[in-house]
Design a protein around this motif. Structure first.
Motif, PDB file in Angstrom:
ATOM      1  N   THR A 102      26.473  24.017  39.590  1.00  0.00           N
ATOM      2  CA  THR A 102      27.282  22.864  39.194  1.00  0.00           C
ATOM      3  C   THR A 102      28.764  23.249  39.138  1.00  0.00           C
ATOM      4  O   THR A 102      29.121  24.427  39.222  1.00  0.00           O
ATOM      5  CB  THR A 102      26.862  22.344  37.807  1.00  0.00           C
ATOM      6  OG1 THR A 102      27.240  23.310  36.811  1.00  0.00           O
ATOM      7  CG2 THR A 102      25.365  22.101  37.744  1.00  0.00           C
ATOM      8  N   ILE A 103      29.599  22.269  38.953  1.00  0.00           N
ATOM      9  CA  ILE A 103      31.044  22.474  38.832  1.00  0.00           C
ATOM     10  C   ILE A 103      31.372  23.456  37.707  1.00  0.00           C
ATOM     11  O   ILE A 103      32.292  24.271  37.823  1.00  0.00           O
ATOM     12  CB  ILE A 103      31.751  21.124  38.604  1.00  0.00           C
ATOM     13  CG1 ILE A 103      31.665  20.270  39.873  1.00  0.00           C
ATOM     14  CG2 ILE A 103      33.207  21.320  38.201  1.00  0.00           C
ATOM     15  CD1 ILE A 103      32.164  18.842  39.678  1.00  0.00           C
ATOM     16  N   ASP A 104      30.638  23.383  36.631  1.00  0.00           N
ATOM     17  CA  ASP A 104      30.909  24.235  35.472  1.00  0.00           C
ATOM     18  C   ASP A 104      30.806  25.725  35.792  1.00  0.00           C
ATOM     19  O   ASP A 104      31.416  26.555  35.108  1.00  0.00           O
ATOM     20  CB  ASP A 104      29.948  23.892  34.332  1.00  0.00           C
ATOM     21  CG  ASP A 104      30.198  22.507  33.753  1.00  0.00           C
ATOM     22  OD1 ASP A 104      31.309  21.986  33.944  1.00  0.00           O
ATOM     23  OD2 ASP A 104      29.279  21.959  33.121  1.00  0.00           O
ATOM     24  N   CYS A 109      34.624  32.307  37.357  1.00  0.00           N
ATOM     25  CA  CYS A 109      35.491  32.981  38.328  1.00  0.00           C
ATOM     26  C   CYS A 109      36.859  33.324  37.752  1.00  0.00           C
ATOM     27  O   CYS A 109      37.500  34.296  38.180  1.00  0.00           O
ATOM     28  CB  CYS A 109      35.693  32.107  39.560  1.00  0.00           C
ATOM     29  SG  CYS A 109      34.194  31.605  40.417  1.00  0.00           S
ATOM     30  N   ILE A 110      37.330  32.535  36.819  1.00  0.00           N
ATOM     31  CA  ILE A 110      38.723  32.607  36.367  1.00  0.00           C
ATOM     32  C   ILE A 110      39.150  34.005  35.902  1.00  0.00           C
ATOM     33  O   ILE A 110      40.222  34.488  36.287  1.00  0.00           O
ATOM     34  CB  ILE A 110      38.978  31.552  35.273  1.00  0.00           C
ATOM     35  CG1 ILE A 110      38.797  30.152  35.866  1.00  0.00           C
ATOM     36  CG2 ILE A 110      40.373  31.705  34.682  1.00  0.00           C
ATOM     37  CD1 ILE A 110      38.834  29.026  34.845  1.00  0.00           C
ATOM     38  N   PRO A 111      38.329  34.730  35.095  1.00  0.00           N
ATOM     39  CA  PRO A 111      38.767  36.059  34.641  1.00  0.00           C
ATOM     40  C   PRO A 111      38.914  37.092  35.763  1.00  0.00           C
ATOM     41  O   PRO A 111      39.497  38.158  35.552  1.00  0.00           O
ATOM     42  CB  PRO A 111      37.665  36.480  33.659  1.00  0.00           C
ATOM     43  CG  PRO A 111      37.005  35.211  33.244  1.00  0.00           C
ATOM     44  CD  PRO A 111      37.072  34.331  34.438  1.00  0.00           C
ATOM     45  N   TYR A 112      38.388  36.781  36.949  1.00  0.00           N
ATOM     46  CA  TYR A 112      38.404  37.745  38.055  1.00  0.00           C
ATOM     47  C   TYR A 112      39.534  37.486  39.053  1.00  0.00           C
ATOM     48  O   TYR A 112      39.681  38.222  40.023  1.00  0.00           O
ATOM     49  CB  TYR A 112      37.053  37.718  38.779  1.00  0.00           C
ATOM     50  CG  TYR A 112      35.905  38.136  37.901  1.00  0.00           C
ATOM     51  CD1 TYR A 112      35.467  39.459  37.863  1.00  0.00           C
ATOM     52  CD2 TYR A 112      35.259  37.206  37.087  1.00  0.00           C
ATOM     53  CE1 TYR A 112      34.418  39.843  37.043  1.00  0.00           C
ATOM     54  CE2 TYR A 112      34.211  37.584  36.263  1.00  0.00           C
ATOM     55  CZ  TYR A 112      33.799  38.906  36.248  1.00  0.00           C
ATOM     56  OH  TYR A 112      32.767  39.288  35.428  1.00  0.00           O
ATOM     57  N   GLU A 113      40.312  36.436  38.808  1.00  0.00           N
ATOM     58  CA  GLU A 113      41.446  36.145  39.680  1.00  0.00           C
ATOM     59  C   GLU A 113      42.391  37.352  39.723  1.00  0.00           C
ATOM     60  O   GLU A 113      42.764  37.909  38.689  1.00  0.00           O
ATOM     61  CB  GLU A 113      42.205  34.926  39.164  1.00  0.00           C
ATOM     62  CG  GLU A 113      41.555  33.598  39.520  1.00  0.00           C
ATOM     63  CD  GLU A 113      41.991  33.102  40.876  1.00  0.00           C
ATOM     64  OE1 GLU A 113      41.704  33.784  41.870  1.00  0.00           O
ATOM     65  OE2 GLU A 113      42.625  32.032  40.944  1.00  0.00           O
ATOM     66  N   GLY A 114      42.778  37.752  40.921  1.00  0.00           N
ATOM     67  CA  GLY A 114      43.697  38.867  41.082  1.00  0.00           C
ATOM     68  C   GLY A 114      43.037  40.234  41.061  1.00  0.00           C
ATOM     69  O   GLY A 114      43.705  41.245  41.311  1.00  0.00           O
ATOM     70  N   LEU A 115      41.726  40.294  40.785  1.00  0.00           N
ATOM     71  CA  LEU A 115      41.021  41.579  40.705  1.00  0.00           C
ATOM     72  C   LEU A 115      40.202  41.882  41.951  1.00  0.00           C
ATOM     73  O   LEU A 115      39.863  43.035  42.201  1.00  0.00           O
ATOM     74  CB  LEU A 115      40.096  41.606  39.482  1.00  0.00           C
ATOM     75  CG  LEU A 115      40.766  41.573  38.105  1.00  0.00           C
ATOM     76  CD1 LEU A 115      39.694  41.578  37.018  1.00  0.00           C
ATOM     77  CD2 LEU A 115      41.692  42.765  37.928  1.00  0.00           C
ATOM     78  N   TYR A 143      36.508  23.616  43.154  1.00  0.00           N
ATOM     79  CA  TYR A 143      36.989  24.996  43.065  1.00  0.00           C
ATOM     80  C   TYR A 143      38.510  25.009  43.209  1.00  0.00           C
ATOM     81  O   TYR A 143      39.045  24.600  44.241  1.00  0.00           O
ATOM     82  CB  TYR A 143      36.332  25.860  44.143  1.00  0.00           C
ATOM     83  CG  TYR A 143      36.861  27.272  44.190  1.00  0.00           C
ATOM     84  CD1 TYR A 143      36.607  28.156  43.152  1.00  0.00           C
ATOM     85  CD2 TYR A 143      37.617  27.724  45.279  1.00  0.00           C
ATOM     86  CE1 TYR A 143      37.089  29.455  43.184  1.00  0.00           C
ATOM     87  CE2 TYR A 143      38.096  29.017  45.327  1.00  0.00           C
ATOM     88  CZ  TYR A 143      37.833  29.879  44.277  1.00  0.00           C
ATOM     89  OH  TYR A 143      38.317  31.159  44.312  1.00  0.00           O
ATOM     90  N   ARG A 144      39.207  25.522  42.177  1.00  0.00           N
ATOM     91  CA  ARG A 144      40.664  25.477  42.167  1.00  0.00           C
ATOM     92  C   ARG A 144      41.317  26.857  42.068  1.00  0.00           C
ATOM     93  O   ARG A 144      42.545  26.944  41.977  1.00  0.00           O
ATOM     94  CB  ARG A 144      41.139  24.628  40.971  1.00  0.00           C
ATOM     95  CG  ARG A 144      40.739  23.153  41.061  1.00  0.00           C
ATOM     96  CD  ARG A 144      41.529  22.442  42.147  1.00  0.00           C
ATOM     97  NE  ARG A 144      41.223  21.017  42.191  1.00  0.00           N
ATOM     98  CZ  ARG A 144      40.293  20.485  42.962  1.00  0.00           C
ATOM     99  NH1 ARG A 144      39.565  21.252  43.749  1.00  0.00           N
ATOM    100  NH2 ARG A 144      40.080  19.174  42.957  1.00  0.00           N
TER     101      ARG A 144
END
Length: 201
Positions: A102-104, A109-115, A143-144
């Protein structure tokens, strides 16, 4: 579009898949997988990038295998934390897999941005991966994040037109596995070739 074929194990099968001009080839180093690489294949690809797939493995073991197999990319398919990734200290590129329903699920993913270099979106199921089922791709509209992603989860020979029609600004490529197999770890090369010809046509 990046083409990844995952779950490889047999030397001649590896050669044949490599000859198709794919970009990434995945080797699974999770003992519970039916595609587990229990011993080093007699042949490893040289013209596509080698991806090692791990599930909640000790960092030291990931580092050891990455060196032994000269891996170009590490794919983490378990519950590895951002701190785990920071502690890897590898020169390899990184892929972090997420199981999506689902969208939720995209909030993970957010904590892994840039890693990591890529996210990989697989189908949420009973198994960690290789469920052979597609999730609802329409949820990807939500997905943003900025990290490019690979689309996985039950992509099969009949999905060429769906792949060609799919669009998203962060969509980087596809991951092919169980739906193109003759048996676990043994790919149907003719089927992959035909599929890729349709996708690229």
């Amino acid at each position: 579009m990046v083409i990844k074929v995952c779950g490889m194990r047999e030397p001649e099968n590896i050669r044949e898949a490599e000859a198709l001009g794919i970009d990434l080839m995945g080797f699974i180093f999770w003992p519970k997988s039916s595609r587990f690489v229990s011993e080093r294949p007699a042949y490893l690809p040289t013209t596509c990038r080698r991806v090692g797939v791990f599930v909640d493995e000790h960092i030291e073991e990931v580092q050891r295998i990455a060196g032994e197999y000269a891996l170009d990319i590490i794919q983490l398919h378990g519950h590895e934390s951002p701190d785990y990734i920071r502690q890897l200290h590898l020169s390899c590129s990184l892929i972090k897999a997420f199981n999506i329903a689902t969208i939720d699920d995209f909030t993970a993913c957010i904590p892994y941005e840039g890693l990591v270099d890529y996210f990989l979106f697989d189908t949420k199921g009973q198994r960690v991966g290789g469920n052979g089922q597609k999730f609802d791709w329409s949820v990807l509209k939500a997905y943003r994040c900025q990290t490019p992603f690979l689309l996985s989860g039950g992509i099969g020979p009949d999905d060429a037109l769906r792949i060609k029609a799919f669009s998203h600004p962060r969509y980087a490529g596809i991951d092919l596995n169980s739906r193109f197999e003759l048996s676990p770890g043994l790919k149907d090369i003719d089927s992959i070739k035909s599929f890729l010809e349709k996708v690229k046509r």
